[in-house]
Design an enzyme around this catalytic site. Structure first.
Site, PDB file in Angstrom:
ATOM      1  N   GLU A  37      20.289  55.443  62.132  1.00  0.00           N
ATOM      2  CA  GLU A  37      19.764  54.285  61.414  1.00  0.00           C
ATOM      3  C   GLU A  37      18.899  53.503  62.404  1.00  0.00           C
ATOM      4  O   GLU A  37      19.343  53.215  63.511  1.00  0.00           O
ATOM      5  CB  GLU A  37      20.906  53.398  60.901  1.00  0.00           C
ATOM      6  CG  GLU A  37      20.349  52.259  60.069  1.00  0.00           C
ATOM      7  CD  GLU A  37      21.397  51.270  59.560  1.00  0.00           C
ATOM      8  OE1 GLU A  37      22.598  51.447  59.842  1.00  0.00           O
ATOM      9  OE2 GLU A  37      20.977  50.317  58.891  1.00  0.00           O
ATOM     10  N   ARG A 262      33.614  61.203  68.299  1.00  0.00           N
ATOM     11  CA  ARG A 262      32.498  60.504  68.913  1.00  0.00           C
ATOM     12  C   ARG A 262      32.744  60.357  70.404  1.00  0.00           C
ATOM     13  O   ARG A 262      33.882  60.462  70.863  1.00  0.00           O
ATOM     14  CB  ARG A 262      32.309  59.132  68.267  1.00  0.00           C
ATOM     15  CG  ARG A 262      33.477  58.185  68.473  1.00  0.00           C
ATOM     16  CD  ARG A 262      33.362  56.919  67.632  1.00  0.00           C
ATOM     17  NE  ARG A 262      32.318  56.032  68.107  1.00  0.00           N
ATOM     18  CZ  ARG A 262      31.220  55.732  67.405  1.00  0.00           C
ATOM     19  NH1 ARG A 262      31.046  56.240  66.216  1.00  0.00           N
ATOM     20  NH2 ARG A 262      30.326  54.917  67.888  1.00  0.00           N
ATOM     21  N   LYS A 272      26.378  50.005  68.377  1.00  0.00           N
ATOM     22  CA  LYS A 272      25.112  49.278  68.308  1.00  0.00           C
ATOM     23  C   LYS A 272      25.343  47.792  68.092  1.00  0.00           C
ATOM     24  O   LYS A 272      24.649  46.968  68.659  1.00  0.00           O
ATOM     25  CB  LYS A 272      24.232  49.865  67.203  1.00  0.00           C
ATOM     26  CG  LYS A 272      23.355  50.993  67.728  1.00  0.00           C
ATOM     27  CD  LYS A 272      22.360  51.447  66.702  1.00  0.00           C
ATOM     28  CE  LYS A 272      23.017  52.369  65.712  1.00  0.00           C
ATOM     29  NZ  LYS A 272      22.097  53.020  64.798  1.00  0.00           N
TER      30      LYS A 272
HETATM   31  P1  ATP Z   1      27.079  52.827  66.226  1.00  0.00           P
HETATM   32  O1  ATP Z   1      28.564  52.935  66.100  1.00  0.00           O
HETATM   33  O2  ATP Z   1      26.610  52.787  67.649  1.00  0.00           O
HETATM   34  O3  ATP Z   1      26.479  51.760  65.391  1.00  0.00           O
HETATM   35  P2  ATP Z   1      26.236  54.636  64.242  1.00  0.00           P
HETATM   36  O4  ATP Z   1      27.039  55.803  63.860  1.00  0.00           O
HETATM   37  O5  ATP Z   1      26.280  53.513  63.304  1.00  0.00           O
HETATM   38  O6  ATP Z   1      26.559  54.206  65.730  1.00  0.00           O
HETATM   39  P3  ATP Z   1      23.820  55.928  63.614  1.00  0.00           P
HETATM   40  O7  ATP Z   1      22.450  55.484  63.895  1.00  0.00           O
HETATM   41  O8  ATP Z   1      24.275  55.966  62.209  1.00  0.00           O
HETATM   42  O9  ATP Z   1      24.745  54.989  64.483  1.00  0.00           O
HETATM   43  O10 ATP Z   1      24.121  57.301  64.330  1.00  0.00           O
HETATM   44  C1  ATP Z   1      23.309  58.441  64.228  1.00  0.00           C
HETATM   45  C2  ATP Z   1      24.126  59.643  64.538  1.00  0.00           C
HETATM   46  O11 ATP Z   1      24.678  59.557  65.843  1.00  0.00           O
HETATM   47  C3  ATP Z   1      25.271  59.792  63.569  1.00  0.00           C
HETATM   48  O12 ATP Z   1      25.335  61.140  63.148  1.00  0.00           O
HETATM   49  C4  ATP Z   1      26.473  59.424  64.385  1.00  0.00           C
HETATM   50  O13 ATP Z   1      27.588  60.136  63.962  1.00  0.00           O
HETATM   51  C5  ATP Z   1      26.058  59.803  65.798  1.00  0.00           C
HETATM   52  N1  ATP Z   1      26.744  58.960  66.767  1.00  0.00           N
HETATM   53  C6  ATP Z   1      26.738  57.623  66.832  1.00  0.00           C
HETATM   54  N2  ATP Z   1      27.528  57.196  67.837  1.00  0.00           N
HETATM   55  C7  ATP Z   1      28.061  58.287  68.417  1.00  0.00           C
HETATM   56  C8  ATP Z   1      28.971  58.510  69.503  1.00  0.00           C
HETATM   57  N3  ATP Z   1      29.488  57.510  70.199  1.00  0.00           N
HETATM   58  N4  ATP Z   1      29.271  59.783  69.823  1.00  0.00           N
HETATM   59  C9  ATP Z   1      28.740  60.803  69.142  1.00  0.00           C
HETATM   60  N5  ATP Z   1      27.894  60.674  68.114  1.00  0.00           N
HETATM   61  C10 ATP Z   1      27.545  59.425  67.742  1.00  0.00           C
HETATM   62 MG    MG Z   2      25.899  54.717  61.117  1.00  0.00          MG
END
Ligand code: ATP
Ligand code: MG
Length: 567
Positions: A37, A262, A272
């Site tokens: 995102e 993760r 984020k």
């Molecule tokens: P955050 O928790 O930092 O806000 P998010 O999942 O909301 O992360 P996205 O932009 O939706 O952020 O993430 C894009 C991709 O990266 C998704 O497929 C998510 O599963 C993966 N991702 C995000 N954080 C991690 C992490 N700590 N380890 C592995 N993969 C991750």
């Molecule tokens: Mg997300």
């Protein structure tokens, strides 16, 4: 292109793919996607997902899409889109012509929602958000049906159309999937799939005032793009039934969702929301502050994409959450820079050293190799003269046991140069602080070896004052003081910020070969650590160096201890 011969270490996701290929599922196609995102910069956790998704596509001769999952206009922006694209590219991956935006599917998603309404599988609910929460029940109590659940298809179609047309205020109506308010899985209790948001979208402007929810968008975006393996993090395990439900109801192509753990990393935060907070409250200078776990921060700090890729390989892919020791990441960058970074000399906290018996005005150009194990990296000339500076720490007036560096009457080797013996100490009369040391050198020890074979215990680095370049050095330490700053739910992670995470040294002397060093270039400052020319402030502010990492590698020590225990 089939790279399976290279067999990188396998994991449960690759095993699933192997089994699918064996039975020719998806006609042997492997299609993954990385779906960020655009509401923040990528962090090292995202790198794990990038390496996994793009890595699988590469390994199996498949494809990996870069898809912006941009269905929540609050907080999304083009700046984030651009940063994410450049970070993925920097990490070493290429989406070629497969760049997608969920926002490009808005019309199609709307039509899918209409289809669900027509099939009696979705309804407009006019409870307010508070009531919706109440009706939802709890983990131990089933929810109850919304009074609007029985609305007719015609009424639902009409209301949904008017939601789209902007006739209603935020929070007055939502579109919900009609599933099961008594489901033990809370996600299945008639989840909201569309809500009204009167916020302009960074791409679609004010074309839309209703936006699809993640659970509805994600599976359908995967389906539209023909993704075969939709890899996401473990938090989405309980969303999988909903992912499957939407696709099954609409009878469209059905990718398989697979969850993995993760990445959590000690001494930092990888969310984020928390990273935005650090930036907005000014605890760091920006998303690319070298203390940030973002890819932009790590890059500015001096990390190489290879080190990050290697780190992601080493942590592997598991199904159970854990916290990875940040020392493993530090070990990976040390390993990489140890191979590739040229060695140079710099003095961070200078102390003047005068060689009384060295001819005034004389300058010698000493040959110094860039890398002790790699002669191919060549060498440079380092000017030597009567007045040098050495590291304050390398002199002790009253040396403790095992201090083998310079002290009154003590002989040490000046790296690549001569043996010198300390003959005199000059102090500030008021403070008693040592301001200068005087030495005598032995002209027969040029190059750092004596013909009589006598030994000196210490070797110290130095810079010739008249030939040196001034510089600034930024020493970074961990951003947080505790291993798991997010560990306690009701405690603010901010309270664990390390107040000493940045130390700036402004009267640094570096050897002249660093004149014109390219922004972003990396060096080992002998005996001090690995440093990178700051790509933002150099050269405008003069030479600014970020310390990437110190030389001490406690991870290597831990590993060798473990090895000896095993062996
Ligand atoms: P955050 O928790 O930092 O806000 P998010 O999942 O909301 O992360 P996205 O932009 O939706 O952020 O993430 C894009 C991709 O990266 C998704 O497929 C998510 O599963 C993966 N991702 C995000 N954080 C991690 C992490 N700590 N380890 C592995 N993969 C991750
Ligand atoms: Mg997300």
């Amino acid at each position: 292109m089939n790279k399976t011969e290279a067999t990188p270490s396998t994991d449960f996701i690759r095993e699933i793919i192997d089994e699918d290929l064996e039975v020719n599922k998806n006609e042997g196609r492997v299609a993954t996607r990385f779906p960020p995102e655009p509401n923040g910069y990528l962090h090292i956790g995202h790198a794990k997902s990038v390496c996994l998704n793009f890595g699988i596509a590469e390994q199996y001769g498949g494809t990996c899409n870069l898809r912006f999952d941009d269905t929540d206009p609050s907080g999304e922006s083009m700046e984030y889109v651009e940063s994410i694209k450049s970070d993925v590219r920097w990490l070493g991956f290429d989406w070629s012509d497969r760049l997608f935006y969920a926002s490009d599917y808005f019309e199609q998603l709307y039509q899918y929602a209409v289809q669900l309404i027509k099939d009696g599988k979705a309804y407009v609910c006019s409870l307010d958000p508070e009531e919706i929460r109440e009706y939802r029940g709890t983990l131990t109590n089933p929810g109850k049906d919304s009074p609007y659940r029985a609305r007719s298809v015609e009424e639902n179609l009409d209301l949904f159309k008017r939601m789209r047309a902007g006739e209603f205020e935020e929070g007055t109506h939502v579109l919900r999937a009609k599933i099961d308010m008594a489901s033990p899985n809370m996600n299945m209790r008639d989840p909201t799939i569309y809500r009204i948001k009167k916020i302009p979208h960074y791409r679609t402007g004010d074309t839309w005032c209703i936006y699809p929810m993640y659970d509805f968008t994600h599976c359908l975006s995967d389906s539209i793009e023909g993704i075969t393996h939709s890899i996401c993090t473990l938090e989405f395990e309980n969303n999988r039934p909903l992912y499957d439900w939407v696709l099954d109801q609409l009878k469209v192509y059905h990718p398989q969702q697979i969850e993995f753990a993760r990445l959590n990393l000690s001494y930092t935060v990888l969310s984020k929301r928390k990273l935005v907070e650090l930036v907005e409250k000014g605890h760091v200078t920006g998303w690319d502050d070298p203390r940030m776990p973002t890819l932009a921060g790590l890059r500015r700090r001096g990390y190489t994409p290879e080190a990050i890729q290697h780190f992601c390989e080493r942590i592997g892919v598991a199904k159970r959450d854990s916290i990875v020791d940040i020392e493993l990441l530090e070990h990976c960058i040390r390993e990489d820079l140890n191979q590739g970074a040229p060695r140079v000399m710099a003095v961070l906290r200078p102390l003047r050293l005068v060689i009384d018996n060295y001819p005034e005005g004389n300058v010698e150009k000493l040959d110094a190799p860039y890398h002790p194990q790699n002669p191919d990296m060549g060498s440079r000339e380092v000017p030597f003269s009567r007045v040098l500076c050495i590291e304050r720490d390398d002199f002790r007036e009253d040396p403790p046991k095992k201090f083998f560096r310079l002290a009154p009457g003590r002989e040490v080797r000046l790296r690549y140069a001569y043996y010198v013996t300390c003959t005199e100490v000059v102090k500030d009369e008021q403070t008693g602080e040592v301001v200068e040391v005087h030495c005598a050198y032995d002209p027969k020890t040029r190059g750092g070896w004596s013909p009589d074979g006598r030994k000196v215990k210490g070797t110290i680095h130095w810079v010739s004052v008249a030939h040196s370049l001034p510089g600034e050095v930024r020493l970074y330490d961990r951003l947080f003081q505790v291993a798991n700053p997010s560990g306690e739910k009701d405690r603010d992670f901010m309270r664990y910020l390390n107040p000493n995470s940045l130390e700036t040294l402004t009267s640094v002397f570096v050897e002249p070969s660093l004149g014109g060093a390219a922004p972003g270039s990396r060096y080992q400052f002998e005996r001090l650590g690995y440093f990178c020319v700051d790509p933002v402030d150099s050269p405008d502010t003069g030479l600014v160096f970020n310390r990437t990492i110190t030389l001490r590698d406690s991870w290597a020590k831990i590993e060798s201890k473990e090895r000896s225990r095993e062996g």
